[in-house]
Motif scaffolding. Structure first.
Motif, PDB file in Angstrom:
ATOM      1  N   UNK A 468      32.866  33.193  22.277  1.00 13.83           N
ATOM      2  CA  UNK A 468      33.308  34.568  22.374  1.00 13.83           C
ATOM      3  C   UNK A 468      34.270  34.769  23.544  1.00 13.83           C
ATOM      4  N   UNK A 469      34.003  34.110  24.670  1.00 15.96           N
ATOM      5  CA  UNK A 469      34.902  34.235  25.823  1.00 15.96           C
ATOM      6  C   UNK A 469      36.287  33.694  25.493  1.00 15.96           C
ATOM      7  N   UNK A 470      36.344  32.593  24.791  1.00 18.22           N
ATOM      8  CA  UNK A 470      37.647  32.062  24.361  1.00 18.22           C
ATOM      9  C   UNK A 470      38.373  33.086  23.489  1.00 18.22           C
ATOM     10  N   UNK A 471      37.623  33.630  22.538  1.00 18.82           N
ATOM     11  CA  UNK A 471      38.196  34.607  21.616  1.00 18.82           C
ATOM     12  C   UNK A 471      38.758  35.811  22.375  1.00 18.82           C
ATOM     13  N   UNK A 472      37.985  36.332  23.314  1.00 19.70           N
ATOM     14  CA  UNK A 472      38.399  37.536  24.037  1.00 19.70           C
ATOM     15  C   UNK A 472      39.617  37.267  24.926  1.00 19.70           C
ATOM     16  N   UNK A 473      39.621  36.125  25.624  1.00 19.09           N
ATOM     17  CA  UNK A 473      40.750  35.805  26.499  1.00 19.09           C
ATOM     18  C   UNK A 473      42.026  35.634  25.685  1.00 19.09           C
ATOM     19  N   UNK A 474      41.922  34.938  24.558  1.00 23.02           N
ATOM     20  CA  UNK A 474      43.086  34.770  23.680  1.00 23.02           C
ATOM     21  C   UNK A 474      43.585  36.116  23.167  1.00 23.02           C
ATOM     22  N   UNK A 506      39.227  23.867  28.330  1.00 19.70           N
ATOM     23  CA  UNK A 506      40.038  24.804  27.548  1.00 19.70           C
ATOM     24  C   UNK A 506      40.699  25.837  28.457  1.00 19.70           C
ATOM     25  N   UNK A 507      39.945  26.375  29.401  1.00 16.64           N
ATOM     26  CA  UNK A 507      40.479  27.409  30.285  1.00 16.64           C
ATOM     27  C   UNK A 507      41.603  26.847  31.155  1.00 16.64           C
ATOM     28  N   UNK A 508      41.448  25.611  31.635  1.00 16.64           N
ATOM     29  CA  UNK A 508      42.499  24.996  32.451  1.00 16.64           C
ATOM     30  C   UNK A 508      43.796  24.894  31.651  1.00 16.64           C
ATOM     31  N   UNK A 509      43.713  24.447  30.421  1.00 14.16           N
ATOM     32  CA  UNK A 509      44.904  24.313  29.575  1.00 14.16           C
ATOM     33  C   UNK A 509      45.487  25.685  29.243  1.00 14.16           C
ATOM     34  N   UNK A 510      44.610  26.657  28.976  1.00 18.37           N
ATOM     35  CA  UNK A 510      45.080  27.990  28.612  1.00 18.37           C
ATOM     36  C   UNK A 510      45.822  28.645  29.774  1.00 18.37           C
ATOM     37  N   UNK A 511      45.261  28.559  30.978  1.00 21.76           N
ATOM     38  CA  UNK A 511      45.905  29.162  32.141  1.00 21.76           C
ATOM     39  C   UNK A 511      47.221  28.465  32.473  1.00 21.76           C
ATOM     40  N   UNK A 512      47.275  27.162  32.222  1.00 15.22           N
ATOM     41  CA  UNK A 512      48.499  26.417  32.483  1.00 15.22           C
ATOM     42  C   UNK A 512      49.608  26.795  31.497  1.00 15.22           C
ATOM     43  N   UNK A 513      49.235  27.013  30.241  1.00 10.19           N
ATOM     44  CA  UNK A 513      50.223  27.257  29.182  1.00 10.19           C
ATOM     45  C   UNK A 513      50.639  28.716  29.069  1.00 10.19           C
ATOM     46  N   UNK A 514      49.882  29.633  29.656  1.00  7.09           N
ATOM     47  CA  UNK A 514      50.178  31.055  29.502  1.00  7.09           C
ATOM     48  C   UNK A 514      50.503  31.690  30.850  1.00  7.09           C
ATOM     49  N   UNK A 546      45.025  27.176  38.924  1.00  6.31           N
ATOM     50  CA  UNK A 546      46.038  27.673  37.999  1.00  6.31           C
ATOM     51  C   UNK A 546      46.418  29.135  38.260  1.00  6.31           C
ATOM     52  N   UNK A 547      46.197  29.581  39.492  1.00  8.76           N
ATOM     53  CA  UNK A 547      46.768  30.848  39.935  1.00  8.76           C
ATOM     54  C   UNK A 547      45.970  32.094  39.627  1.00  8.76           C
ATOM     55  N   UNK A 548      44.796  31.966  39.022  1.00  2.28           N
ATOM     56  CA  UNK A 548      43.946  33.136  38.779  1.00  2.28           C
ATOM     57  C   UNK A 548      42.988  33.308  39.952  1.00  2.28           C
ATOM     58  N   UNK A 549      42.151  34.314  39.898  1.00  2.00           N
ATOM     59  CA  UNK A 549      41.183  34.557  40.961  1.00  2.00           C
ATOM     60  C   UNK A 549      39.816  34.838  40.340  1.00  2.00           C
ATOM     61  N   UNK A 550      38.803  34.941  41.192  1.00  7.27           N
ATOM     62  CA  UNK A 550      37.464  35.225  40.676  1.00  7.27           C
ATOM     63  C   UNK A 550      36.674  36.046  41.694  1.00  7.27           C
ATOM     64  N   UNK A 551      35.655  36.712  41.189  1.00  6.86           N
ATOM     65  CA  UNK A 551      34.777  37.505  42.042  1.00  6.86           C
ATOM     66  C   UNK A 551      33.324  37.263  41.660  1.00  6.86           C
TER      67      UNK A 551
END
Length: 639
Positions: A468-474, A506-514, A546-551
């Motif tokens: 679901x997280x993949x789906x929502x981020x996409x 998956x998240x590493x590749x997604x953040x790199x490509x987008x 990959x340039x994002x942040x987190x809390x």
């Protein structure tokens, strides 16, 4: 400019000045020496030629004169020879153009040597025969000066290069302790307290290093003191002194947070009347020791059945909050609870299955703290009246779908991305500026909109979190939401995504490509950090890389040290909603202030959550938090 470059430039300049000075002195001395040498050679030649020409001049033999002059003229560096006969005034001149082999013309054009000429009168006794004038050719001087200066420049260049390289490596070695001090200072500024630096041998730097080590130790002690203060305040305010279990106040706060989030589970309330019998027979000390042993056994036996919070809410009453479970797992939890209580009763000399009762209230749909507490208490009272061990409160509200129906519908929704989004603004305290937006999802199911509170419990139960997280981020990127905002967009990650290595890749590749423009931020629950620190660290490294942040969400909910903040370094933390309910409770306010100070001490922004009205927000004025979130600014639909 760095200190290294300043010192390096200074040494470079000084050495260049020395080399230039030496070169200048060498140049002048060489030119002066060559000039004197040419003058001396010219004098010798003029004298010798005058003596040689006397016989020929006396005899008037012009041919012999020319032969002698040509021999001298062609064998030396002479520019011109002029011979004037005294008898008839006849003058003969021999010229040689200034052409020097192996010397650049520009060097010759500098006119480094003056014109050197020597005039003499050739006599025979008292009779003057002729006037001789010889002008020196500067070719010899230019040749020698060019050769000497070329060799000098080559030697100086080699020495200069060696000196500069030596100075570079020497300065690097000498200033290495200073570089280490600078790096250590940066770490201290980031509140990263590593091991003490080894004092260097240089006396001045040694004093600085020792001062830095002392300062670092003091700052580390301050942070540890804050962390210890938080632990002591928690123990004082939220922990029962006898059982070492959370107390009623903590349980109320957890219930409030639990009911404000999409989750499932149940609340169990148990009254253990047999503890009164232990008290009457053996006194309060034995009773307290029995309660302590019972609490330890409950924690040991129940932790493997389901995630739960066990609290002692009164002298003989305990509450059990089970999260993220269905009835089947709740039933298993109940059976384990009954078995554990019976075992401890036997040890205490009491009869099992007597003098205690348990009430169970499941969470179905939306509920409030007061209502679920009332349901659990009603079930407990019913069990006591009926003389039964437990009673299950039967809610009139029915589940929307069965578990298998949810599996089918959620899988279909994820595959076809049937989600709609809402977002909630997170305001900056004291201004109308937005710090970020937190995004929420709803499920479009046929002609109905299903809220996250209804389906998210089943997402976790059915292990569909990472899908679901993949789906929502996409879908966030497909809908162009990132392109429509100026503030960071916060996305909550499920527990399964955080612990799933495949999701990390998956998240590493997604953040790199987008291109997320640095506006994407992810939220991790504090409980997940305590539960699987290694997986959280791995995911956070990917997010930062990959340039994002987190809390950190639900900050301060768990019982544990805050030292994880030093290694994780989140961009912000969100205080658990229970802290918004402290009202005029001084102890809770002290704990909240200590938590805020720990985060702010590490330069981490603090956001308070669960703010429903302005009066709640006003209680945090003295805490100097950065932002707030709650239904004071409710979620909005994304058009």
């Amino acid at each position: 400019m760095t200190l290294f470059r300043q010192l390096y430039s200074l040494l470079f300049g000084l050495f260049l000045l020395v080399v230039a000075s030496l070169g200048y002195v060498q140049f002048n001395e060489t030119r002066s020496f060559l000039t004197k040498q040419m003058e001396s050679d010219l004098n010798n030649t003029s004298h010798s030629l005058g003596l040689m020409l006397v016989p020929a001049l006396e005899a008037g033999d012009m041919a012999t004169v020319e032969t002698m002059v040509n021999v001298i003229f062609e064998g030396g560096y002479y520019q011109q020879v002029q011979l004037t006969w005294m008898v008839d005034g006849k003058q003969q001149t021999w010229n040689n153009a200034i052409r020097v082999q192996g010397v650049p013309q520009w060097f010759i054009d500098l006119q480094l040597f003056p014109t050197i000429a020597k005039e003499s009168t050739i006599t025979s006794g008292w009779i003057q025969l002729a006037q001789l004038k010889i002008t020196a050719h500067p070719g010899y001087g230019y040749n020698e000066l060019w050769r000497i200066m070329s060799n000098t420049i080559i030697v100086f260049s080699i020495l200069f290069l060696v000196a500069i390289l030596t100075a570079r490596f020497g300065l690097s070695w000498i200033l290495k302790p200073l570089h280490d001090i600078a790096e250590h200072a940066k770490s201290v500024a980031k509140r990263e307290f590593g091991p003490d630096m080894v004092p260097p041998k240089t006396r001045e730097l040694k004093d600085v290093v020792e001062a830095f080590n002392s300062m670092s130790a003091q700052l580390k002690q301050i942070f540890n003191s804050l962390d210890q203060e938080v632990s002591e305040l928690r123990k004082k305010n939220l922990v029962d002194a006898v059982s070492n279990l959370p107390n009623r106040q903590y349980m109320t706060g957890r219930l409030n947070s639990w009911l404000s989030e999409p989750d499932s589970g149940a609340l169990l309330m148990a009254r253990l009347s047999w503890l009164e019998e232990v008290h009457s027979k053996y006194g309060y000390q034995v009773r307290d020791e029995t309660i302590k042993l019972l609490a330890e056994k409950l924690q040991q036996q129940l932790k493997d059945v389901a995630d739960s919070v066990i609290a002692r809410i009164s002298a003989y009453e305990f509450a059990f909050l089970i999260t993220n479970v269905e009835r089947e797992q709740t039933s298993k939890y109940l059976q384990t609870l009954i078995r554990t209580i019976n075992q401890e009763m036997i040890k205490a000399g009491s009869k099992p299955n007597e003098d205690y009762a348990i009430g169970i209230a499941e969470r179905i749909g939306q509920s409030s703290v007061s209502s679920i507490l009332a349901q659990a208490d009603n079930a407990l009272q019913h069990a006591l009246q009926q003389g039964r061990i437990f009673h299950w409160y039967e809610s009139q509200q029915q589940q929307l779908f069965t578990r298998e129906q949810w599996r089918v519908k959620l899988t279909e929704a994820i595959n076809s991305k049937q989600f709609r989004f809402r977002w909630q603004p997170i305001q900056q305290v004291g201004s109308s500026k937005l710090l970020q937006r937190e995004i929420f999802c709803q499920l479009q199911m046929e002609d109905k909109v299903v809220h996250a509170g209804q389906f998210m419990p089943y997402v976790e139960l059915l292990s569909l979190g990472s899908l679901m997280d993949r789906c929502l981020i996409e879908k966030i990127f497909e809908d162009g939401i990132i392109e429509r905002i100026e503030q960071p967009l916060a996305v909550n990650l499920t527990h399964q995504s955080i612990t799933d290595v495949n999701f990390h890749d998956w998240l590493a590749k997604f953040l790199k490509d987008n291109n997320h423009q640095g506006l994407l931020t992810f939220e991790i629950q504090e409980a997940t950090i305590y539960g699987d620190t290694e997986a959280c660290e791995s995911l956070c490294r990917i997010i930062k890389e990959y340039g994002a942040s987190f809390g950190i969400d639900h900050f301060g909910r768990q019982f544990g040290s805050m030292t994880y903040l030093q290694s994780f370094r989140p961009a912000y933390v969100k205080l658990d909603q229970s802290f918004a309910q402290f009202e005029d409770n001084l102890h809770n306010a002290e704990l909240c202030r200590a938590l805020v100070n720990v985060a702010k001490g590490l330069d981490i922004s603090v956001i308070v959550t669960g703010i429903q009205e302005q009066t709640q927000l006003a209680r945090f004025d003295s805490f100097k938090v950065q932002g707030y979130q709650g239904f004071i600014a409710p979620p909005e639909n994304i058009d």
